[in-house]
Every structure is written in C-alpha cells, then in structure tokens.
Write an enzyme that holds these catalytic residues in place. Structure first.
Site, short mmCIF file in Angstrom:
data_model
loop_
_atom_site.label_atom_id
_atom_site.label_comp_id
_atom_site.label_asym_id
_atom_site.label_seq_id
_atom_site.Cartn_x
_atom_site.Cartn_y
_atom_site.Cartn_z
N LYS A 155 0.84 -1.22 0.00
CA LYS A 155 0.00 0.00 0.00
C LYS A 155 0.87 1.26 0.00
O LYS A 155 0.41 2.33 -0.40
CB LYS A 155 -0.92 0.02 1.22
CG LYS A 155 -2.11 -0.93 1.11
CD LYS A 155 -3.11 -0.70 2.25
CE LYS A 155 -4.31 -1.63 2.16
NZ LYS A 155 -4.02 -3.00 2.60
N PHE A 168 -12.67 -2.12 8.01
CA PHE A 168 -13.47 -1.33 8.95
C PHE A 168 -14.72 -2.14 9.27
O PHE A 168 -15.31 -2.77 8.38
CB PHE A 168 -13.89 0.00 8.32
CG PHE A 168 -12.83 1.05 8.37
CD1 PHE A 168 -12.07 1.24 9.51
CD2 PHE A 168 -12.60 1.86 7.28
CE1 PHE A 168 -11.08 2.22 9.56
CE2 PHE A 168 -11.62 2.85 7.32
CZ PHE A 168 -10.86 3.01 8.46
#
Lengths: 412, 83
Positions: free
Chosen positions: A336, A400
């Site tokens: 990332k 999340f």
C-alpha cells in the site's frame, strides 16, 4: 468434497500498472503511484485536493471495453478491464455461440464473485450533485451503475458465465473475501472455475470529503510501519484472479501461477474502527490450518499495512502472536506504500503481489519507512525489494467494521 | 415537428448500434439492434428533449406493438399534443 484450487489467470487495472508485467516491475522497483490529486465538480466551488493513487490515462483501455461496459460505473469498468486480462491469461475460452455446447457447459460451471467496498460511489456522487444542486433528473441507468453487484454482472454477461454470481461487500476485505469464498465454491464442487476479485472507484469529491471527515487520510504519503505514519492514502482500481480446480487446470494443460492453500475469515465482534488483536490472529491461524511452514524465512506476509496509527502495531503484534519466535525470520511488507489503499479491491492487488513474490522469489518493499516505530519491529523489506527463496505467501485484509480475511498462497 | 423529428431520429440513431445506414420513418424497430439499456436511454433522452414524460415500464417493451420508427414518432407527437 474438497478439491485443490489453483490460480490460472491474473489481471490488474491499478495505479501501479494496468497489466501484470508493469505491476510486477513497479512493485519490485519500489515505484510510488501516490501524489496530490484534485477532485471537483466542474464549474462549482466543490473541490478537494488530497494525496491519492489514481490511474492515469484510463481511457486507453476503458475506451476499448465496448458500449455495454462503458455504460457502467468506473468501478465496474475497472473490474471488466482486469477480468479481460485474467481470462485471456488463463487460456480459457468462454466465447459465446449457439453451436458451442462445450463453452456453454464451461460457463455453467464458472462462478463470478466480484466484490466492492461501496460499488458505484462515483455515479452516486455525481447523481446527487446533479439532482440537488443542478436540479437535473437522475440518469435512468444510475441504479444499474450504483449497485455493488454490477461488476460481477457485467463480467458474467460479457462471457456468458451462468454459474454462481454475486458481490461481497466487506469494506477493505471485499476482494479477499470474494477470492476466498469463490475458492470455497470450487472446493465444494459448486463450480470448476471462478472469476474472483473486486473493483473500487471512490476517488470523487463527495466520497473524499466523507473520508476526510473520518480523519484517517495521510497528509502526504502512506508510510506503513513508520513512526511518522499518519494515515492511509486512497487508491482505485481492480484486480481479478481466475481460480480453477487443480485437476481441471491440469487436464487442459493450463499454466498455473500458484495455489490457494488456505483461507481464513472471522469478525472482531468488537469495534467499527479499531482493529482487534484477536481478530487478526484468528484469521491468520485459520488460513494456515492446513499449511505447514517448514522454514519461516521462506514465508512472506503482504500485510494489510494501511499506515494508520492503529492498524500497523496491532497487525505486527498479531503476526508475532501467530508465529511466536519465528516472527523475526519471516518477511513482511505493505505494498500500500506504493499503490495506496484500493479499499474493496485492496485484497485483489495484494493477492496478485503475493503471487508475484512467490513466482519471482522477490519480496516487494515497504517504501517511505525511514523512521522505524519501536512498536513495529519486524522485517518489513524497507525501501528496496528483497530477493530470497519463498514457499508461502499470506495476504492480510482487515476491514473497517472488524471483518477479516486472510489468503494463503503456495507454489505448485 | 420537422426539427423535432430530426432530433428524435438522431437520438434513436445514436443508440442503433446494430443498424447500417440512416434511421428513417420506415426503419423497422426490430432492425435497430437496441438492448434493454438503450430503450431506457432513448426514452430518457427523448423526455429531456421534448420535456414530456413517456409512460412506460422498463420490464415491458415500451415500443409495444410499434413496427416502424415512424410509429414511435407519431406516438410522441400524440404525447406532445395531449400535454
């Protein structure tokens, strides 16, 4: 019934490359796709500038996708672009035709499981803006663009795939869940082949304001595991794998990229934002339940590694809990740092990065790791790619909402 | 109506990917090569152009028993007159 599942095709449409060869080169060379980008509604005061990993020159490939697909949201177009590559790479021929019984039979035995964190966020944003600010009617195809199963539908329609098909939405774990669940369909005999992955396109004004409101975006670069990390950088794109029953692949002489040797998933059951140690540990352990790690130095973990304050030390601790004293011998990296967080599609590009690492015995680096954090004390392949023999690669995705999915890949 | 008819024919033509040549009043609707997406788009664009609401259900063929493009133009003409 439990069958072996192998990867016979890979396709990517990402900020770090819109084909596998470019992605591989950029990953191994530590290239960053992150830079400041501005998103706005034309002729309006609505504008946001933020670091992002955007795909430049999108039109080159998207304009060739054809009329049906181009009427979809960009997230679905990204997924189709990646699926086209993956299917071509697999050598499977789904060509539709009235007199092609063999292809029709293959289509029936092929699952299409393509997820997305949000779906047609871009269309949703623009539709709301036009409706509420410009007082214009929504386009009649808005719903068909927004629904998060549109990418899976476009691919199944394009190739005449009539096996199981749906989308999985688990925020940042959507792609890993899609790949893992698709593999389970093959293992249990509901399909012989699977087109699996995810697409995401949330780089638009409305979505970015909402992300900004969460105070979780980095102000400049994504710096996973670094002391000066201060958030994630959003990317966009899609990644698709062609999964296949091992015997099916062998019988047709397919070229095999790797094997999906394990899949783990669970829920933290704890908190919408903060990740739990137990969740990450449990998901990794489940992915490894049928895997023997003979030599920890040959294990690569493509970390979730978002660069947020909480993820990175929690994930580090989870890895140390799972591998105990062997943790210092294995190698971890967060790609990332280069391609940003593709959100729903993150698990797809990172699964591909994991397979490329195994194929080449090269670990892609974690860039921007100049100031180590004492709470993140593993080998993260800082700055430069690391050449070393590899046997197994894990790809972690922790969403999340506390939904976790971990994929384990091995060589065939 | 001539200008309006020309504009509608342009809209239909832009979606008639299966058709070779021009769209005229005599073109068969079946020859246009339009799919379910295109039908919805054509109606939307015509509604925007004429500022009318075309009553139809997307699950049914809004062209009903229309045969030629001319039938569509006549039906729209009727809609405008009753507005």
């Amino acid at each position: 019934m439990s069958r072996r599942v192998v990867v016979t095709g890979m396709g990517i449409y990402s900020p770090l490359g819109t084909n596998i060869s470019d992605l591989r080169d950029n990953l191994f060379n530590g290239v960053s796709a992150i830079k400041p980008q501005t998103y706005e509604y034309r002729d309006s005061e609505f504008s946001i500038t933020t670091p992002a990993a955007a795909i430049e020159d999108k039109d080159d490939i998207l304009k060739t996708l054809g009329r049906d697909v181009q009427r979809g949201d960009l997230y679905a177009q990204f997924a189709v672009a990646a699926a086209d590559q993956a299917i071509k790479d697999s050598g499977l021929d789904f060509t539709k035709g009235a007199n092609s019984d063999a292809n029709s039979a293959l289509g029936k035995r092929t699952a299409t499981i393509i997820g997305s964190g949000i779906g047609g966020q871009h269309t949703s944003d623009v539709t709301q803006y036009n409706m509420l600010v410009k007082k214009r009617r929504p386009h009649p195809l808005s719903i068909l663009r927004i629904i998060p199963n549109a990418a899976a539908s476009h691919v199944s329609i394009r190739y005449g795939l009539t096996g199981p098909s749906f989308a999985i939405a688990s925020a940042c774990a959507s792609a890993a869940h899609s790949i893992g669940m698709c593999a389970e369909l093959i293992r249990t005999g509901m399909a012989d082949v699977g087109i699996a992955g995810a697409g995401e396109k949330v780089l638009s004004y409305g979505a970015l304001e909402a992300w900004k409101a969460m105070h979780i975006l980095a102000d400049e670069q994504c710096r996973p595991f670094a002391k000066d990390r201060n958030g994630l950088v959003i990317g966009e794109g899609a990644g698709i794998l062609v999964l296949e029953d091992y015997d099916h692949a062998r019988a047709r002489g397919a070229s095999i990229h790797g094997e999906l040797i394990g899949f783990g998933m669970n829920a933290d059951g704890n908190d919408m934002i903060n990740p739990s140690l137990e969740g990450g540990v449990g998901a990794m352990e489940m992915a490894l339940r049928d895997v023997t790690i003979k030599d920890a130095s040959k294990l690569y973990i493509n970390a979730h590694g978002t660069g947020t304050l909480l993820n990175d030390p929690t994930e580090t601790k989870a890895i140390k809990t799972v591998f105990d004293y062997e943790a210092e011998r294995l190698i971890v990296s967060s790609t990332k740092s280069m391609h940003g967080h593709l959100l729903g599609a993150a698990g797809a590009i990172e699964a591909i990065a994991s397979i490329l690492a195994l194929q080449n015995n090269i670990v892609p680096p974690t860039i921007n790791l100049h100031h180590p954090d004492p709470d993140c004390d593993l080998n993260y392949a800082a700055h430069d790619a690391v050449e070393r023999p590899l046997d197994v690669a894990l790809s972690n995705s922790f969403a999340f909402g506390g939904q976790n999915a971990v994929l384990a890949f091995g060589k065939v | 109506m001539a200008d309006m008819e020309k504009a509608i024919l342009e809209i239909v033509k832009s979606h008639a990917v299966g058709l070779v040549g021009d769209v005229t009043r005599d073109t068969l609707i079946a020859d246009l090569g339009i799919d379910s997406f295109s039908v919805v788009e054509i109606i939307y664009e015509i509604e925007e152009k004429l500022n009318v609401e075309v009553p139809f259900n997307a699950n049914e063929n809004p062209f009903g028993d229309m045969n030629k493009v001319g039938d569509l133009l006549d039906a729209l003409d009727g809609l405008i007159k009753t507005k």
